[in-house]
Design a protein around this motif. Structure first.
Motif: not given
Lengths: 115, 115
Positions: A34, A36, A44, A46, A49, A59, A93, A97, A102, A104, A106-108
């Motif tokens: 994903f 963001y 954040l 979205l 995806t 989106e 960001i 998944r 379920y 997630y 996240f990257g930095s």
């Protein structure tokens, strides 16, 4: 635990140029990633995806031709901001998944500044 | 349309006391809820989650409570520590029905724990 590496952490570019951001899952295969965007003091949001091997789902209100997403492998997704403008300046960001988990990871994040 | 709302932009508590962060949602389809912690210029870090079939989930100092009828959840941190100071995001997802599990975030609450 699962680790997602995002590069670069910050980038400054001139208006009209393109910028590529990479998101890698280091120790697991990410079936879904994903992307963001976060503006200051906002949540954040979205953008899209991406599923490995197929087109990204964007989106509403996100321009697919401007924000190109490629998820060519189970460990790498890229976001390319094309013809960047100052209003594209934001914190981007990615998250990944793992399988049917379920959770997630996240990257930095990447701070993009367009001048 | 903000489907996940964190109405308190900030919260300040004393070290050792309880921190209570609140979150409300409007989409009754949400069936999985998560709390993330975020430091400036970093990606969110997963804290704790809860499925809609439960009303409480506890992990160490962190407890999440879910009130489905009120569409409200809260994160309790006890005892609070200065290292807990960060922005806390509430997120919600629909995991039933084969959805792609995308997250919808609130705007976050800045928690400051004073020594």
């Amino acid at each position: 635990g699962a680790v997602v590496s995002q590069h670069p952490s910050w980038v400054i570019c001139k208006s009209g140029t393109s910028v590529k951001i990479e998101c890698r899952s280091l120790d697991f295969q990410a079936t879904t990633m994903f992307w963001y965007r976060q503006f200051p003091k906002q949540s954040l949001m979205l953008m899209a995806t991406s599923n490995e091997g197929s087109k990204a789902t964007y989106e509403q209100g996100v321009e697919k031709d401007k924000f190109l997403i490629n998820h060519a492998s189970l460990t790498l997704s890229t976001l390319t901001v094309t013809s960047a403008h100052p209003e594209d300046s934001s914190f981007y960001i990615c998250s990944a998944r793992q399988g049917n988990n379920y959770g997630y990871t996240f990257g930095s994040g990447t701070r993009l500044t367009v001048v | 349309d903000q489907q996940v709302k964190q109405n308190s932009p900030s919260l300040s508590v004393q070290e050792g006391r309880i921190s209570i962060l609140n979150c409300d949602y409007t989409n009754s389809m949400f069936d999985y809820f998560l709390w993330y912690k975020k430091y400036p210029a970093e990606g969110p870090t997963f804290l704790i989650s809860i499925s809609s079939i439960k009303d409480k989930n506890e992990d160490g100092r962190f407890t999440v409570f879910l009130n489905k009828s009120a569409k409200h959840l809260s994160l309790h941190i006890v005892p609070s520590q200065p290292g807990d100071s960060a922005v806390y995001f509430c997120a919600a997802s629909v995991i039933s029905g084969g959805s792609n599990y995308k997250l919808t975030f609130g705007k976050g609450t800045l928690l400051t724990v004073n020594p």
